[in-house]
Design a protein around this motif. Structure first.
Motif, PDB file in Angstrom:
ATOM      1  N   GLU A  29       0.779  -1.189   0.073  1.00  0.00           N
ATOM      2  CA  GLU A  29      -0.005  -0.055   0.026  1.00  0.00           C
ATOM      3  C   GLU A  29       1.023   1.390  -0.084  1.00  0.00           C
ATOM      4  O   GLU A  29       0.303   2.351  -0.211  1.00  0.00           O
ATOM      5  N   GLY A  30       2.084   1.045   0.185  1.00  0.00           N
ATOM      6  CA  GLY A  30       3.123   2.187   0.339  1.00  0.00           C
ATOM      7  C   GLY A  30       2.979   2.940   1.370  1.00  0.00           C
ATOM      8  O   GLY A  30       3.472   3.950   1.529  1.00  0.00           O
ATOM      9  N   THR A  31       2.684   2.421   2.529  1.00  0.00           N
ATOM     10  CA  THR A  31       2.646   3.100   3.963  1.00  0.00           C
ATOM     11  C   THR A  31       3.455   2.216   4.610  1.00  0.00           C
ATOM     12  O   THR A  31       3.626   0.710   4.435  1.00  0.00           O
ATOM     13  N   ARG A  32       3.843   2.432   5.944  1.00  0.00           N
ATOM     14  CA  ARG A  32       4.779   1.813   6.734  1.00  0.00           C
ATOM     15  C   ARG A  32       3.784   1.992   8.009  1.00  0.00           C
ATOM     16  O   ARG A  32       3.895   3.159   8.742  1.00  0.00           O
ATOM     17  N   PRO A  33       3.839   0.692   8.937  1.00  0.00           N
ATOM     18  CA  PRO A  33       3.022   0.876  10.285  1.00  0.00           C
ATOM     19  C   PRO A  33       3.841   1.280  11.066  1.00  0.00           C
ATOM     20  O   PRO A  33       5.167   1.534  10.976  1.00  0.00           O
ATOM     21  N   GLU A  34       3.556   2.281  12.190  1.00  0.00           N
ATOM     22  CA  GLU A  34       4.445   2.780  13.239  1.00  0.00           C
ATOM     23  C   GLU A  34       5.110   1.751  14.069  1.00  0.00           C
ATOM     24  O   GLU A  34       4.282   0.597  14.362  1.00  0.00           O
ATOM     25  N   PRO A  35       6.081   1.931  14.450  1.00  0.00           N
ATOM     26  CA  PRO A  35       6.961   0.826  15.112  1.00  0.00           C
ATOM     27  C   PRO A  35       6.210   0.681  16.570  1.00  0.00           C
ATOM     28  O   PRO A  35       5.997   1.767  16.946  1.00  0.00           O
ATOM     29  N   ARG A  36       6.182  -0.331  17.035  1.00  0.00           N
ATOM     30  CA  ARG A  36       5.509  -0.624  18.278  1.00  0.00           C
ATOM     31  C   ARG A  36       6.751  -0.913  19.230  1.00  0.00           C
ATOM     32  O   ARG A  36       7.814  -1.348  18.946  1.00  0.00           O
ATOM     33  N   PRO A  37       6.774  -0.216  20.409  1.00  0.00           N
ATOM     34  CA  PRO A  37       7.604  -0.787  21.432  1.00  0.00           C
ATOM     35  C   PRO A  37       7.803  -2.391  21.665  1.00  0.00           C
ATOM     36  O   PRO A  37       6.778  -2.763  21.518  1.00  0.00           O
ATOM     37  N   PRO A  38       8.915  -2.587  22.195  1.00  0.00           N
ATOM     38  CA  PRO A  38       9.113  -4.210  22.031  1.00  0.00           C
ATOM     39  C   PRO A  38       8.333  -4.631  23.311  1.00  0.00           C
ATOM     40  O   PRO A  38       8.287  -3.720  24.154  1.00  0.00           O
ATOM     41  N   ALA A  39       7.793  -5.741  23.167  1.00  0.00           N
ATOM     42  CA  ALA A  39       7.256  -6.160  24.398  1.00  0.00           C
ATOM     43  C   ALA A  39       8.384  -6.669  25.351  1.00  0.00           C
ATOM     44  O   ALA A  39       9.531  -7.037  25.102  1.00  0.00           O
ATOM     45  N   ARG A  40       7.967  -6.434  26.720  1.00  0.00           N
ATOM     46  CA  ARG A  40       9.042  -6.662  27.684  1.00  0.00           C
ATOM     47  C   ARG A  40       8.742  -7.858  28.775  1.00  0.00           C
ATOM     48  O   ARG A  40       9.735  -8.428  28.969  1.00  0.00           O
ATOM     49  N   LEU A  41       7.320  -8.216  28.832  1.00  0.00           N
ATOM     50  CA  LEU A  41       6.981  -9.106  30.098  1.00  0.00           C
ATOM     51  C   LEU A  41       6.236 -10.262  29.152  1.00  0.00           C
ATOM     52  O   LEU A  41       5.426 -10.139  28.597  1.00  0.00           O
ATOM     53  N   LEU A  42       6.447 -11.501  30.019  1.00  0.00           N
ATOM     54  CA  LEU A  42       5.505 -12.477  29.595  1.00  0.00           C
ATOM     55  C   LEU A  42       4.763 -12.886  30.887  1.00  0.00           C
ATOM     56  O   LEU A  42       5.314 -12.991  32.137  1.00  0.00           O
ATOM     57  N   LYS A  43       3.380 -12.766  30.765  1.00  0.00           N
ATOM     58  CA  LYS A  43       2.626 -12.919  32.014  1.00  0.00           C
ATOM     59  C   LYS A  43       1.934 -14.170  31.798  1.00  0.00           C
ATOM     60  O   LYS A  43       1.419 -14.416  30.582  1.00  0.00           O
ATOM     61  N   VAL A  44       1.659 -15.025  32.872  1.00  0.00           N
ATOM     62  CA  VAL A  44       1.281 -16.221  32.975  1.00  0.00           C
ATOM     63  C   VAL A  44       0.307 -16.152  34.252  1.00  0.00           C
ATOM     64  O   VAL A  44       0.654 -15.929  35.175  1.00  0.00           O
ATOM     65  N   ASN A  60       5.150 -13.218  36.276  1.00  0.00           N
ATOM     66  CA  ASN A  60       5.516 -12.147  35.403  1.00  0.00           C
ATOM     67  C   ASN A  60       7.293 -12.280  35.141  1.00  0.00           C
ATOM     68  O   ASN A  60       7.593 -12.000  36.298  1.00  0.00           O
ATOM     69  N   LEU A  61       7.357 -12.336  34.153  1.00  0.00           N
ATOM     70  CA  LEU A  61       8.881 -12.493  33.778  1.00  0.00           C
ATOM     71  C   LEU A  61       9.351 -11.687  32.656  1.00  0.00           C
ATOM     72  O   LEU A  61       8.698 -11.620  31.402  1.00  0.00           O
ATOM     73  N   PRO A  62      10.469 -11.245  32.750  1.00  0.00           N
ATOM     74  CA  PRO A  62      11.011 -10.555  31.298  1.00  0.00           C
ATOM     75  C   PRO A  62      11.149 -11.625  30.221  1.00  0.00           C
ATOM     76  O   PRO A  62      11.427 -12.642  30.595  1.00  0.00           O
ATOM     77  N   LEU A  63      10.972 -11.100  29.257  1.00  0.00           N
ATOM     78  CA  LEU A  63      11.009 -12.004  28.153  1.00  0.00           C
ATOM     79  C   LEU A  63      12.394 -12.659  27.928  1.00  0.00           C
ATOM     80  O   LEU A  63      12.408 -13.956  27.553  1.00  0.00           O
ATOM     81  N   ALA A  64      13.372 -11.925  28.233  1.00  0.00           N
ATOM     82  CA  ALA A  64      14.935 -12.729  28.345  1.00  0.00           C
ATOM     83  C   ALA A  64      14.733 -13.816  29.079  1.00  0.00           C
ATOM     84  O   ALA A  64      15.553 -14.897  29.142  1.00  0.00           O
ATOM     85  N   LEU A  65      13.895 -14.181  30.085  1.00  0.00           N
ATOM     86  CA  LEU A  65      13.820 -15.100  31.124  1.00  0.00           C
ATOM     87  C   LEU A  65      12.703 -16.059  30.906  1.00  0.00           C
ATOM     88  O   LEU A  65      12.333 -16.851  31.716  1.00  0.00           O
ATOM     89  N   ALA A  66      11.758 -15.690  29.912  1.00  0.00           N
ATOM     90  CA  ALA A  66      10.746 -16.509  29.738  1.00  0.00           C
ATOM     91  C   ALA A  66      10.862 -17.952  29.384  1.00  0.00           C
ATOM     92  O   ALA A  66      10.058 -19.180  30.133  1.00  0.00           O
ATOM     93  N   SER A  67      12.059 -18.566  29.428  1.00  0.00           N
ATOM     94  CA  SER A  67      12.050 -20.168  29.245  1.00  0.00           C
ATOM     95  C   SER A  67      12.088 -20.631  30.763  1.00  0.00           C
ATOM     96  O   SER A  67      11.892 -21.758  30.909  1.00  0.00           O
ATOM     97  N   LEU A  68      12.346 -19.798  31.800  1.00  0.00           N
ATOM     98  CA  LEU A  68      11.913 -20.251  33.213  1.00  0.00           C
ATOM     99  C   LEU A  68      10.547 -20.599  33.586  1.00  0.00           C
ATOM    100  O   LEU A  68      10.226 -20.923  34.628  1.00  0.00           O
TER     101      LEU A  68
END
Length: 123
Positions: A29-44, A60-68
């Motif tokens: 379409e010739g448009t660019r979506p506005e960038p979203r801020p990166p997600a930071r947390l995984l909530k379970v 609630n874990l930071p995404l970097a620790l999601a494997s835990l």
């Protein structure tokens, strides 16, 4: 119009993800979506019963620790996810690739000990 249809078919087939499809459609379409801020947390969230007692887990874990997150979940919650067709290890592996914000999994099931509700989301 045909190109847009092809992008949607690729998305439906699982060849590309939602974000990639949005980028391709925006490029067409010739448009660019506005960038979203990166997600930071995984909530379970897990709600249910275990041996007749209410069970409520909120992690609630930071995404970097999601494997835990797997170490925090009771075995019954892992089994419920598996019975619902959710492979927790694959889901956690996808988080490393980056996922859009929002609900990843929402399960409501009736188990031996009673109803179980599991919600996994990225915020």
């Amino acid at each position: 119009m045909e190109e847009k249809k092809r992008v949607l078919e690729m998305l439906k087939a699982g060849a590309i993800g939602v974000e990639e499809a949005m980028d391709l459609l925006a490029a067409l379409e010739g448009t660019r979506p506005e960038p979203r801020p990166p997600a930071r947390l995984l909530k379970v969230r897990v709600e249910g019963e275990e041996k007749g007692r209410p069970l409520r887990i909120q992690v609630n874990l930071p995404l970097a620790l999601a494997s835990l997150v797997e170490s925090f979940l009771p075995e019954e919650a892992k089994l419920t996810l598996g019975r619902q067709g959710v492979n927790l290890k694959d889901l956690l592996a996808l988080l490393k690739e980056g996922v859009p914000e929002g609900k990843l999994v929402e399960v409501e099931a009736e188990e031996e000990d009673g109803p179980v509700r599991i919600l996994v989301e990225v915020v």
